[in-house]
Design an enzyme around this catalytic site. Structure first.
Site, PDB file in Angstrom:
ATOM      1  N   ASP A  32       0.861  -1.185   0.000  1.00 52.43           N
ATOM      2  CA  ASP A  32       0.000   0.000   0.000  1.00 52.43           C
ATOM      3  C   ASP A  32       0.899   1.237   0.000  1.00 52.43           C
ATOM      4  OD1 ASP A  32      -1.713   2.123   0.492  1.00 52.43           O
ATOM      5  OD2 ASP A  32      -2.932   1.014   1.945  1.00 52.43           O
TER       6      ASP A  32
ATOM      7  N   TYR B 296      -4.928  15.614  -7.129  1.00 50.23           N
ATOM      8  CA  TYR B 296      -4.014  14.842  -7.979  1.00 50.23           C
ATOM      9  C   TYR B 296      -2.932  15.757  -8.562  1.00 50.23           C
ATOM     10  CZ  TYR B 296      -2.603  11.778 -11.893  1.00 50.23           C
ATOM     11  OH  TYR B 296      -1.894  11.000 -12.783  1.00 50.23           O
TER      12      TYR B 296
HETATM   13  N1  LIG Z   1      -2.968   6.762 -17.672  1.00 52.77           N
HETATM   14  C1  LIG Z   1      -2.640   8.033 -17.786  1.00 52.77           C
HETATM   15  O1  LIG Z   1      -3.107   8.740 -18.694  1.00 52.77           O
HETATM   16  C2  LIG Z   1      -1.668   8.664 -16.835  1.00 52.77           C
HETATM   17  C3  LIG Z   1      -1.279   9.980 -17.081  1.00 52.77           C
HETATM   18  C4  LIG Z   1      -0.383  10.593 -16.224  1.00 52.77           C
HETATM   19  C5  LIG Z   1       0.124   9.907 -15.145  1.00 52.77           C
HETATM   20  N2  LIG Z   1      -0.268   8.632 -14.915  1.00 52.77           N
HETATM   21  C6  LIG Z   1       0.288   7.963 -13.750  1.00 52.77           C
HETATM   22  O2  LIG Z   1       0.826   6.730 -14.135  1.00 52.77           O
HETATM   23  C7  LIG Z   1       0.768   5.822 -13.035  1.00 52.77           C
HETATM   24  C8  LIG Z   1       0.125   4.523 -13.497  1.00 52.77           C
HETATM   25  O3  LIG Z   1      -1.212   4.798 -13.888  1.00 52.77           O
HETATM   26  P1  LIG Z   1      -2.063   3.832 -14.850  1.00 52.77           P
HETATM   27  O4  LIG Z   1      -2.548   4.660 -15.951  1.00 52.77           O
HETATM   28  O5  LIG Z   1      -1.297   2.604 -15.116  1.00 52.77           O
HETATM   29  O6  LIG Z   1      -3.306   3.565 -13.906  1.00 52.77           O
HETATM   30  P2  LIG Z   1      -3.954   2.219 -13.385  1.00 52.77           P
HETATM   31  O7  LIG Z   1      -5.173   2.636 -12.643  1.00 52.77           O
HETATM   32  O8  LIG Z   1      -4.068   1.243 -14.486  1.00 52.77           O
HETATM   33  O9  LIG Z   1      -2.848   1.679 -12.365  1.00 52.77           O
HETATM   34  C9  LIG Z   1      -2.671   2.232 -11.098  1.00 52.77           C
HETATM   35  C10 LIG Z   1      -2.217   1.110 -10.172  1.00 52.77           C
HETATM   36  O10 LIG Z   1      -1.988   1.689  -8.881  1.00 52.77           O
HETATM   37  C11 LIG Z   1      -2.472   0.760  -7.918  1.00 52.77           C
HETATM   38  N3  LIG Z   1      -2.792   1.449  -6.664  1.00 52.77           N
HETATM   39  C12 LIG Z   1      -3.873   2.226  -6.388  1.00 52.77           C
HETATM   40  N4  LIG Z   1      -3.831   2.598  -5.106  1.00 52.77           N
HETATM   41  C13 LIG Z   1      -2.698   2.071  -4.584  1.00 52.77           C
HETATM   42  C14 LIG Z   1      -2.120   2.086  -3.295  1.00 52.77           C
HETATM   43  N5  LIG Z   1      -2.715   2.712  -2.264  1.00 52.77           N
HETATM   44  N6  LIG Z   1      -0.956   1.434  -3.117  1.00 52.77           N
HETATM   45  C15 LIG Z   1      -0.365   0.756  -4.119  1.00 52.77           C
HETATM   46  N7  LIG Z   1      -0.875   0.684  -5.358  1.00 52.77           N
HETATM   47  C16 LIG Z   1      -2.038   1.333  -5.573  1.00 52.77           C
HETATM   48  C17 LIG Z   1      -3.720   0.155  -8.543  1.00 52.77           C
HETATM   49  O11 LIG Z   1      -4.043  -1.092  -7.930  1.00 52.77           O
HETATM   50  C18 LIG Z   1      -3.292   0.014  -9.995  1.00 52.77           C
HETATM   51  O12 LIG Z   1      -2.740  -1.260 -10.254  1.00 52.77           O
HETATM   52  C19 LIG Z   1      -0.011   6.552 -11.936  1.00 52.77           C
HETATM   53  O13 LIG Z   1       0.889   7.138 -11.029  1.00 52.77           O
HETATM   54  C20 LIG Z   1      -0.741   7.630 -12.690  1.00 52.77           C
HETATM   55  O14 LIG Z   1      -1.052   8.725 -11.876  1.00 52.77           O
HETATM   56  C21 LIG Z   1      -1.149   7.981 -15.733  1.00 52.77           C
END
Ligand SMILES: NC(=O)c1ccc[n+]([C@@H]2O[C@H](COP(=O)([O-])OP(=O)(O)OC[C@H]3O[C@@H](n4cnc5c(N)ncnc54)[C@H](O)[C@@H]3O)[C@@H](O)[C@H]2O)c1
Length: 264
Positions: A80, A170
């Site tokens: 977590d 965020y």
């Molecule tokens: N997808 C986008 O467009 C985008 C854009 C900018 C930044 N991001 C960043 O990229 C990263 C990955 O995002 P993604 O798109 O793969 O999203 P996603 O929702 O597919 O993956 C996020 C992961 O974080 C895990 N998670 C959530 N809460 C958690 C916690 N308390 N402890 C540990 N793990 C936890 C979830 O279980 C999930 O597997 C994130 O930091 C997100 O903010 C994504």
């Protein structure tokens, strides 16, 4: 890197063939998510051993098994991001299981939409805890276990540079990740540890489904490349920053957004 190949239907990026991690040990948080899963796969393909960490420990274990059936190169771990004790345990596990800690990629994140007046104290704390505290806790736990040549890559966001309507918590957290990463880079450079960030724009994972449903047309119209990115297009940049190809790069942020940032 080797030159790009062309196919009849256009240009495709190379596999990260020149990037090798030679059994270096990586920890990836949020590893069961869209981007995290791509990062794990690419790190493994380039020779790293990977601790696949996620809040969903069952999904983390399943992904580790899917990527490496015998568990010689990948191991799942329930983590977590809000807990510093979990961060300490995760880094200790990596060293215990694979013998060192060389790469940290923080991909855990949460992106819940809410206008300012609907973000109560609990929601504010939760989003800051996952997106910012988690990066701090993991970096602080990892640094003492890392040696010369180690590398941290933190996933920030376009939101951290220009803000994000209906995502004040965020955007604030991701802005914090950018400042934290630059500070880590300066503090850890004397020990040969690098710290960089990537700032994705819109990447095709479940995280962006609400935003795309609400304003996808507008976003695509203002994106010069007129599409969202793929998780692999983020993972490739992360692997570059984690690798020795980027051995003199620290304190930097690479934008990955098809031109959305420069066009808005
Ligand atoms: N997808 C986008 O467009 C985008 C854009 C900018 C930044 N991001 C960043 O990229 C990263 C990955 O995002 P993604 O798109 O793969 O999203 P996603 O929702 O597919 O993956 C996020 C992961 O974080 C895990 N998670 C959530 N809460 C958690 C916690 N308390 N402890 C540990 N793990 C936890 C979830 O279980 C999930 O597997 C994130 O930091 C997100 O903010 C994504």
């Amino acid at each position: 890197m080797s030159s790009s190949r062309s196919r009849d239907n256009g240009w495709v990026p190379d596999e990260p063939g020149m990037i090798t991690f030679n059994n270096r040990v990586a920890v990836v948080t949020g590893a069961a998510g869209g981007i995290g899963r791509s990062v794990c796969r690419m790190l493994l393909e380039a020779g790293a051993r990977v601790v696949v960490a996620d809040l969903d420990g069952t999904a983390a274990e399943a992904l580790a098994r899917e990527l490496d059936l015998h568990g010689d190169h990948a191991a799942g771990f329930a983590h977590d991001a809000r807990s510093s004790a979990d961060a300490d345990a995760l880094m200790a596990f990596a060293v215990e299981r694979f013998g060192s800690l060389d790469i940290l990629v923080t991909a855990a994140g949460l992106f819940p939409p809410a206008p300012l007046e609907e973000i109560d104290d609990e929601a504010w704390r939760n989003v800051l805890a996952i997106n910012l505290d988690g990066v701090m806790f993991c970096s602080r736990a990892a640094a003492p276990l890392m040696g010369e040549g180690a590398s941290m890559v933190h996933i920030a966001s376009l939101a951290g540079h220009r803000g994000a309507v209906r995502h004040a918590h965020y955007a604030a957290a991701k802005g914090g990740v950018l400042a934290l990463t630059r500070t880590l880079a300066a503090e850890l450079a004397p020990r040969g540890i690098r710290a960089n960030a990537v700032s994705p724009g819109l990447i095709d994972t479940t995280m962006i489904e609400p935003v795309m449903a609400r304003r996808g047309d507008i976003i695509l119209a203002t994106t010069p490349m007129a599409r969202v990115g793929t998780p692999d297009e983020v993972a490739g940049v992360i692997c570059f920053l984690a690798s020795d190809l980027a051995s003199f790069v620290t304190g930097e942020t690479i934008q990955i957004n098809g031109g959305l940032y420069i066009n808005s």
